[in-house]
Design an enzyme around this catalytic site. Sequence first.
Site, PDB file in Angstrom:
ATOM      1  N   ILE A  30       0.686  -1.313   0.106  1.00  0.00           N
ATOM      2  CA  ILE A  30      -0.080   0.098  -0.070  1.00  0.00           C
ATOM      3  C   ILE A  30       0.787   1.190   0.102  1.00  0.00           C
ATOM      4  CG2 ILE A  30      -0.325   0.322   2.586  1.00  0.00           C
ATOM      5  CD1 ILE A  30      -3.380   0.467   1.929  1.00  0.00           C
ATOM      6  N   ASN A  86      11.649  -8.638   6.702  1.00  0.00           N
ATOM      7  CA  ASN A  86      12.222  -7.954   7.816  1.00  0.00           C
ATOM      8  C   ASN A  86      11.447  -8.910   9.152  1.00  0.00           C
ATOM      9  OD1 ASN A  86      13.166  -5.764   6.280  1.00  0.00           O
ATOM     10  ND2 ASN A  86      11.128  -4.883   6.185  1.00  0.00           N
ATOM     11  N   GLY A  92      13.224  -4.131  11.249  1.00  0.00           N
ATOM     12  CA  GLY A  92      12.062  -3.291  10.871  1.00  0.00           C
ATOM     13  C   GLY A  92      10.657  -3.646  10.786  1.00  0.00           C
ATOM     14  N   GLN A  93      10.527  -4.777  11.263  1.00  0.00           N
ATOM     15  CA  GLN A  93       9.046  -5.427  10.845  1.00  0.00           C
ATOM     16  C   GLN A  93       7.959  -4.575  11.662  1.00  0.00           C
ATOM     17  OE1 GLN A  93       8.755  -9.530  12.022  1.00  0.00           O
ATOM     18  NE2 GLN A  93       6.506 -10.015  10.985  1.00  0.00           N
ATOM     19  N   HIS A  99       5.977 -11.759   5.774  1.00  0.00           N
ATOM     20  CA  HIS A  99       5.787 -11.327   4.494  1.00  0.00           C
ATOM     21  C   HIS A  99       7.249 -11.414   3.696  1.00  0.00           C
ATOM     22  CE1 HIS A  99       5.509  -8.149   7.189  1.00  0.00           C
ATOM     23  NE2 HIS A  99       6.257  -7.271   6.354  1.00  0.00           N
ATOM     24  N   HIS A 101       9.154  -9.111   0.886  1.00  0.00           N
ATOM     25  CA  HIS A 101       8.846  -8.084   0.191  1.00  0.00           C
ATOM     26  C   HIS A 101       9.660  -8.399  -1.236  1.00  0.00           C
ATOM     27  CE1 HIS A 101       7.989  -4.752   3.352  1.00  0.00           C
ATOM     28  NE2 HIS A 101       8.289  -5.768   3.793  1.00  0.00           N
TER      29      HIS A 101
HETATM   30  P1  AMP Z   1       7.273  -4.673   7.392  1.00  0.00           P
HETATM   31  O1  AMP Z   1       7.704  -3.198   7.615  1.00  0.00           O
HETATM   32  O2  AMP Z   1       8.505  -5.391   6.732  1.00  0.00           O
HETATM   33  O3  AMP Z   1       6.460  -5.274   8.328  1.00  0.00           O
HETATM   34  O4  AMP Z   1       6.199  -4.212   6.093  1.00  0.00           O
HETATM   35  C1  AMP Z   1       4.966  -4.122   6.190  1.00  0.00           C
HETATM   36  C2  AMP Z   1       4.326  -3.528   4.790  1.00  0.00           C
HETATM   37  O5  AMP Z   1       3.024  -3.814   4.734  1.00  0.00           O
HETATM   38  C3  AMP Z   1       4.729  -2.249   4.654  1.00  0.00           C
HETATM   39  O6  AMP Z   1       5.711  -2.081   3.578  1.00  0.00           O
HETATM   40  C4  AMP Z   1       3.356  -1.444   4.695  1.00  0.00           C
HETATM   41  O7  AMP Z   1       3.406  -0.541   3.714  1.00  0.00           O
HETATM   42  C5  AMP Z   1       2.755  -2.820   4.235  1.00  0.00           C
HETATM   43  N1  AMP Z   1       1.201  -2.693   4.341  1.00  0.00           N
HETATM   44  C6  AMP Z   1       0.455  -2.231   5.685  1.00  0.00           C
HETATM   45  N2  AMP Z   1      -0.739  -2.389   5.292  1.00  0.00           N
HETATM   46  C7  AMP Z   1      -1.075  -2.784   4.094  1.00  0.00           C
HETATM   47  C8  AMP Z   1      -2.144  -3.015   3.234  1.00  0.00           C
HETATM   48  N3  AMP Z   1      -3.505  -2.965   3.983  1.00  0.00           N
HETATM   49  N4  AMP Z   1      -2.215  -3.492   2.017  1.00  0.00           N
HETATM   50  C9  AMP Z   1      -0.877  -3.851   1.496  1.00  0.00           C
HETATM   51  N5  AMP Z   1       0.251  -3.371   2.241  1.00  0.00           N
HETATM   52  C10 AMP Z   1       0.080  -2.842   3.492  1.00  0.00           C
END
Ligand code: AMP
Length: 113
Positions: A30, A86, A92-93, A99, A101
């Site tokens: 997002i 992450n 940085g999670q 997930h 990236h």
């Molecule tokens: P992390 O910092 O590795 O936990 O990454 C979490 C990621 O989830 C970030 O890049 C956010 O931009 C992404 N994110 C959070 N909410 C959503 C959502 N509803 N749809 C898609 N991505 C999201």
Amino acid sequence: MNCLFCKIAEGKMEAETLYEDEDVIAFRDIHPQAPHHVLIIPRQHFSSLNSFEDGDGALLGKLLLTARRIARDLGVAEDGYRVNINTNDHGGQTVYHLHVHLLAGRQFSWPPG
Ligand code: AMP
Ligand code: ZN
């Protein structure tokens, strides 16, 4: 459990899905940090990489192979891309459903900040 990515996996929250099957789902981030920024998640909830057992290697492998497949489908495989997991605070999670990236479409530097 109030998990954002479980909701996406269950179709209860909208996402721009690029790929899905019985094990994994991939959707656009997002807040993209590159021209292509895709998240690949297991449908099953794992809080982080630390939650995986030794026997979960096939699922972890599938997440990586899905990242590669999407890179190919997006036409960025040859130029290159970055795959990142992450993990916990220092990693940085921010969302605690594992997930992967997939970032592509620009030059990345190393080391990360
Ligand atoms: P992390 O910092 O590795 O936990 O990454 C979490 C990621 O989830 C970030 O890049 C956010 O931009 C992404 N994110 C959070 N909410 C959503 C959502 N509803 N749809 C898609 N991505 C999201
Ligand atoms: Zn979850």
